[in-house]
Scaffold this motif. Structure first.
Motif, PDB file in Angstrom:
ATOM      1  N   VAL A 128       1.135  -0.908  -0.033  1.00 40.25           N
ATOM      2  CA  VAL A 128       0.023  -0.202   0.028  1.00 40.25           C
ATOM      3  C   VAL A 128       0.607   1.384  -0.174  1.00 40.25           C
ATOM      4  O   VAL A 128       2.135   1.751   0.663  1.00 40.25           O
ATOM      5  CB  VAL A 128      -0.969   0.108   1.058  1.00 40.25           C
ATOM      6  CG1 VAL A 128      -1.475   1.048   0.862  1.00 40.25           C
ATOM      7  CG2 VAL A 128      -1.692  -1.338   1.510  1.00 40.25           C
ATOM      8  N   ILE A 130       1.278   5.509   0.570  1.00 33.31           N
ATOM      9  CA  ILE A 130      -0.421   5.941   0.948  1.00 33.31           C
ATOM     10  C   ILE A 130       0.890   8.053   0.411  1.00 33.31           C
ATOM     11  O   ILE A 130       2.414   8.054   1.237  1.00 33.31           O
ATOM     12  CB  ILE A 130       0.485   6.507   2.483  1.00 33.31           C
ATOM     13  CG1 ILE A 130      -0.844   5.478   2.947  1.00 33.31           C
ATOM     14  CG2 ILE A 130      -0.179   7.457   3.599  1.00 33.31           C
ATOM     15  CD1 ILE A 130      -0.340   4.709   4.535  1.00 33.31           C
ATOM     16  N   LEU A 148      -2.748  -0.744   9.364  1.00 32.47           N
ATOM     17  CA  LEU A 148      -2.529  -2.067   8.069  1.00 32.47           C
ATOM     18  C   LEU A 148      -1.504  -2.555   8.347  1.00 32.47           C
ATOM     19  O   LEU A 148      -2.371  -4.264   8.074  1.00 32.47           O
ATOM     20  CB  LEU A 148      -2.411  -1.258   6.694  1.00 32.47           C
ATOM     21  CG  LEU A 148      -4.154  -0.822   6.620  1.00 32.47           C
ATOM     22  CD1 LEU A 148      -3.682   0.545   5.423  1.00 32.47           C
ATOM     23  CD2 LEU A 148      -4.980  -0.673   6.346  1.00 32.47           C
ATOM     24  N   TYR A 153      -0.089  -6.478   5.562  1.00 33.27           N
ATOM     25  CA  TYR A 153      -0.239  -5.411   4.860  1.00 33.27           C
ATOM     26  C   TYR A 153       1.578  -4.425   4.825  1.00 33.27           C
ATOM     27  O   TYR A 153       1.676  -3.990   6.352  1.00 33.27           O
ATOM     28  CB  TYR A 153      -0.679  -3.959   4.239  1.00 33.27           C
ATOM     29  CG  TYR A 153      -1.965  -4.033   4.272  1.00 33.27           C
ATOM     30  CD1 TYR A 153      -2.805  -4.218   2.696  1.00 33.27           C
ATOM     31  CD2 TYR A 153      -3.195  -4.123   5.133  1.00 33.27           C
ATOM     32  CE1 TYR A 153      -3.750  -4.656   2.086  1.00 33.27           C
ATOM     33  CE2 TYR A 153      -4.606  -4.836   4.717  1.00 33.27           C
ATOM     34  CZ  TYR A 153      -4.746  -4.820   3.177  1.00 33.27           C
ATOM     35  OH  TYR A 153      -6.339  -5.626   2.440  1.00 33.27           O
ATOM     36  N   VAL A 155       2.668  -1.265   4.019  1.00 39.43           N
ATOM     37  CA  VAL A 155       2.925   0.204   3.348  1.00 39.43           C
ATOM     38  C   VAL A 155       4.363   1.366   3.250  1.00 39.43           C
ATOM     39  O   VAL A 155       5.420   1.064   4.149  1.00 39.43           O
ATOM     40  CB  VAL A 155       2.052   1.196   4.865  1.00 39.43           C
ATOM     41  CG1 VAL A 155       0.900   2.146   4.282  1.00 39.43           C
ATOM     42  CG2 VAL A 155       1.196   0.045   4.622  1.00 39.43           C
ATOM     43  N   THR A 208      -0.883  -3.640  -5.482  1.00 35.01           N
ATOM     44  CA  THR A 208      -1.225  -2.245  -4.827  1.00 35.01           C
ATOM     45  C   THR A 208      -2.062  -2.115  -4.700  1.00 35.01           C
ATOM     46  O   THR A 208      -3.048  -1.714  -5.655  1.00 35.01           O
ATOM     47  CB  THR A 208       0.353  -1.704  -5.494  1.00 35.01           C
ATOM     48  OG1 THR A 208       1.718  -2.795  -5.092  1.00 35.01           O
ATOM     49  CG2 THR A 208       0.028  -0.475  -4.490  1.00 35.01           C
ATOM     50  N   GLY A 209      -1.880  -1.186  -3.714  1.00 29.19           N
ATOM     51  CA  GLY A 209      -3.416  -0.609  -3.258  1.00 29.19           C
ATOM     52  C   GLY A 209      -2.534   1.647  -2.964  1.00 29.19           C
ATOM     53  O   GLY A 209      -1.512   0.974  -2.625  1.00 29.19           O
ATOM     54  N   LEU A 210      -3.298   1.943  -3.657  1.00 27.90           N
ATOM     55  CA  LEU A 210      -2.806   3.819  -3.404  1.00 27.90           C
ATOM     56  C   LEU A 210      -4.112   3.734  -2.391  1.00 27.90           C
ATOM     57  O   LEU A 210      -4.948   4.444  -2.566  1.00 27.90           O
ATOM     58  CB  LEU A 210      -2.813   4.127  -4.417  1.00 27.90           C
ATOM     59  CG  LEU A 210      -2.409   5.766  -5.017  1.00 27.90           C
ATOM     60  CD1 LEU A 210      -0.626   5.407  -3.661  1.00 27.90           C
ATOM     61  CD2 LEU A 210      -2.182   6.445  -6.108  1.00 27.90           C
ATOM     62  N   ILE A 211      -3.587   4.839  -1.169  1.00 29.07           N
ATOM     63  CA  ILE A 211      -4.134   6.009  -0.046  1.00 29.07           C
ATOM     64  C   ILE A 211      -3.609   7.077  -0.829  1.00 29.07           C
ATOM     65  O   ILE A 211      -2.447   7.269  -0.637  1.00 29.07           O
ATOM     66  CB  ILE A 211      -4.425   5.337   1.037  1.00 29.07           C
ATOM     67  CG1 ILE A 211      -4.569   3.966   1.555  1.00 29.07           C
ATOM     68  CG2 ILE A 211      -4.704   6.496   1.552  1.00 29.07           C
ATOM     69  CD1 ILE A 211      -4.754   3.397   2.316  1.00 29.07           C
ATOM     70  N   ILE A 262      -1.504  -1.509  -9.808  1.00 30.51           N
ATOM     71  CA  ILE A 262      -2.481  -1.053  -8.410  1.00 30.51           C
ATOM     72  C   ILE A 262      -3.918  -1.460  -9.063  1.00 30.51           C
ATOM     73  O   ILE A 262      -4.171  -1.161  -9.818  1.00 30.51           O
ATOM     74  CB  ILE A 262      -1.656   1.093  -8.433  1.00 30.51           C
ATOM     75  CG1 ILE A 262      -0.355   1.622  -8.617  1.00 30.51           C
ATOM     76  CG2 ILE A 262      -2.829   1.408  -7.697  1.00 30.51           C
ATOM     77  CD1 ILE A 262      -0.373   2.518  -8.679  1.00 30.51           C
ATOM     78  N   LEU A 378      -9.258  -2.884   1.179  1.00 31.82           N
ATOM     79  CA  LEU A 378      -8.629  -3.469   0.784  1.00 31.82           C
ATOM     80  C   LEU A 378      -8.574  -5.241   0.772  1.00 31.82           C
ATOM     81  O   LEU A 378      -8.073  -5.442   0.123  1.00 31.82           O
ATOM     82  CB  LEU A 378      -7.439  -2.606   1.460  1.00 31.82           C
ATOM     83  CG  LEU A 378      -7.038  -0.984   1.555  1.00 31.82           C
ATOM     84  CD1 LEU A 378      -5.957  -0.882   2.132  1.00 31.82           C
ATOM     85  CD2 LEU A 378      -6.807  -0.662  -0.488  1.00 31.82           C
ATOM     86  N   LEU A 382      -7.836  -6.483  -2.144  1.00 35.11           N
ATOM     87  CA  LEU A 382      -6.352  -6.908  -2.372  1.00 35.11           C
ATOM     88  C   LEU A 382      -5.677  -8.497  -2.018  1.00 35.11           C
ATOM     89  O   LEU A 382      -5.099  -8.716  -1.833  1.00 35.11           O
ATOM     90  CB  LEU A 382      -5.446  -5.985  -1.519  1.00 35.11           C
ATOM     91  CG  LEU A 382      -5.510  -4.497  -2.404  1.00 35.11           C
ATOM     92  CD1 LEU A 382      -4.327  -3.670  -1.781  1.00 35.11           C
ATOM     93  CD2 LEU A 382      -5.086  -4.713  -4.088  1.00 35.11           C
TER      94      LEU A 382
END
Length: 437
Positions: A128, A130, A148, A153, A155, A208-211, A262, A378, A382
């Protein structure tokens, strides 16, 4: 009164022996279920990265003629990485961070251990990213980062050069570089998890996640495929000499930007609709599911004509909008205000604590709610945890939820209270879902 107030916090610190905890890991009694920390110990470490040969926005004179070649430089980025740690890991749980004033360094405390050994895992954790606001820093959403990490995760939170409390400079740098920073850090993190690299096997950069918060949310929309308007490219106060054009909707550079690694994004109070950076055509380019989080009284990004309008115009993917009723721009994202921030700064012209607080909502309460929803979002996308979808299948207004339980604790047929919230705790929130049109 302002001058006198300056002495109150230092006096309180002295009364406490000069030690201030400034916890970022508070879990209130009424916190929703998924905000609770996971079972994994957490480590944290600092990473230094350099993105070579980038356009040097600060070296461009917007009032002069456009040079034949734009100046370029190697762009430094500091990243804080939170990650699941080894069971026997040790290390200090203090973080050193600067306040919004750009000069005061404070100590934050949480659960993450500095430079702890990473966990050994057979299944790599999702990654993830940030991205903070303008200005901000990599610790502003530290509460969410370590929360997280405790749930499996890794991060990576970015200090965006020219956009931190200590490096704040021309806004055009933030407009042009925000999404580029996000994707560069993704590429660097991918390299550090490759076979034989330092974090090989720890996380999967292909998942991948994006915040993003505020300008970080603006960048997340671009990274997700949303293109900015032609009008915004020409703003005199924006990217000088059309440098923002690389993110214009329909341009070759923007069409090539989204990265398939992503899979989803979360945007807190994303900026730009209120100033003409987005329209329906550009937002139709968003290619991944997005969760938007906002306060209904956001006076920075705005709500009806800001964040909600962005959500309304993202049309090609599943999206959701979580609203803190009467909350402002700080809804959910910033950590609790450090004790040292409660003073009026003459140079800035405001009380520094305002950067972190909300006039209506308690910050720890907002953080817990954000931790709950981001975890559910998420985990479902994910980690393919379908059960978490039940925490997002809600009546739109939390105030309309009905608590109806049998004596044995099972739900009656008419029970519609928000899942994961204790009786009487789901108040003042909206959660709305929109599917592709």
């Amino acid at each position: 009164m302002k001058t006198a107030f300056k002495t109150l916090v230092p006096a309180a610190l002295m009364a406490a022996g000069g030690a201030v905890a400034n916890p970022i890991d508070t879990q209130l009694p009424g916190a929703p279920e998924l905000s609770a920390y996971g079972d994994l110990p957490v480590g944290v470490r600092q990473l230094e990265m350099v993105n070579p040969d980038q356009i040097d926005i600060l070296a461009i004179d917007p009032a002069a003629d456009k040079p034949a070649q734009l100046p370029r430089y190697d762009r430094p980025l500091t990243v804080e990485m939170w990650y699941p740690a080894a069971a026997d890991a040790t290390g200090t749980t203090e973080l050193k961070a600067y306040l919004r004033d750009g000069t005061t360094e404070v100590t934050l405390t949480g659960k993450a251990m500095r430079d702890a050994a990473p966990a050994a895992t057979d299944t790599p954790y999702p990654l993830v990213l940030i991205s903070h606001g303008y200005p901000g820093n990599r610790f502003l959403l530290a509460h969410l980062a370590e929360n997280l990490a405790s749930k499996g995760y890794v991060v990576a939170s970015i200090d965006h050069t020219d956009s931190t409390y200590r490096t704040q400079a021309a806004f055009g740098s933030t407009l042009v570089n925000r999404s580029l920073d996000q994707l560069f850090v993704l590429e660097e993190m991918a390299g550090m998890s490759a076979d034989g690299a330092e974090f090989a096997g720890l996380y999967d950069a292909n998942n991948t996640g994006l915040i993003g918060y505020s300008m970080g949310g603006y960048g997340a929309i671009i990274t997700a495929g949303g293109g900015v308007t032609e009008a915004s490219v020409g703003y005199a106060w924006g990217g000088p000499h059309g440098t923002l054009g690389i993110h214009q909707a329909g341009s070759d550079t923007h069409n090539a930007l989204p990265d398939a690694r992503i899979k989803t994004a979360v945007a807190f109070g994303p900026w730009g609709m209120n100033t003409g950076f987005w329209d329906a055509t550009g937002l139709a380019g968003v290619q991944i599911p997005m969760l938007f989080i906002a306060g209904s009284q956001d006076d920075v990004s705005l709500y009806e004509n800001g964040v909600r309008a962005i959500w309304d115009n993202v049309s090609g993917v599943e999206t959701a909008l979580l609203t803190y009723t009467n909350g402002g721009h700080n809804s959910g994202a910033p950590m609790p205000a450090p004790a040292e921030s409660f003073y009026f700064n003459d140079d800035k012209g405001f009380d520094i604590s305002e950067h972190y607080t909300d006039p209506v909502w308690d910050t720890a309460r907002m953080n817990n709610i954000a931790q709950h929803f981001v975890t559910a979002w998420l985990d479902e996308r994910l980690k393919a945890d379908a059960e978490k979808g039940a925490f997002l299948d809600l009546v739109p207004s939390s105030n309309d939820g009905v608590w109806s339980m049998n004596e044995d604790g099972t739900e009656k047929e008419d029970h519609s209270y928000w899942k994961g919230f204790g009786k009487g705790t789901a108040k003042g929130l909206m959660y709305e879902v929109k599917t592709p049109q």
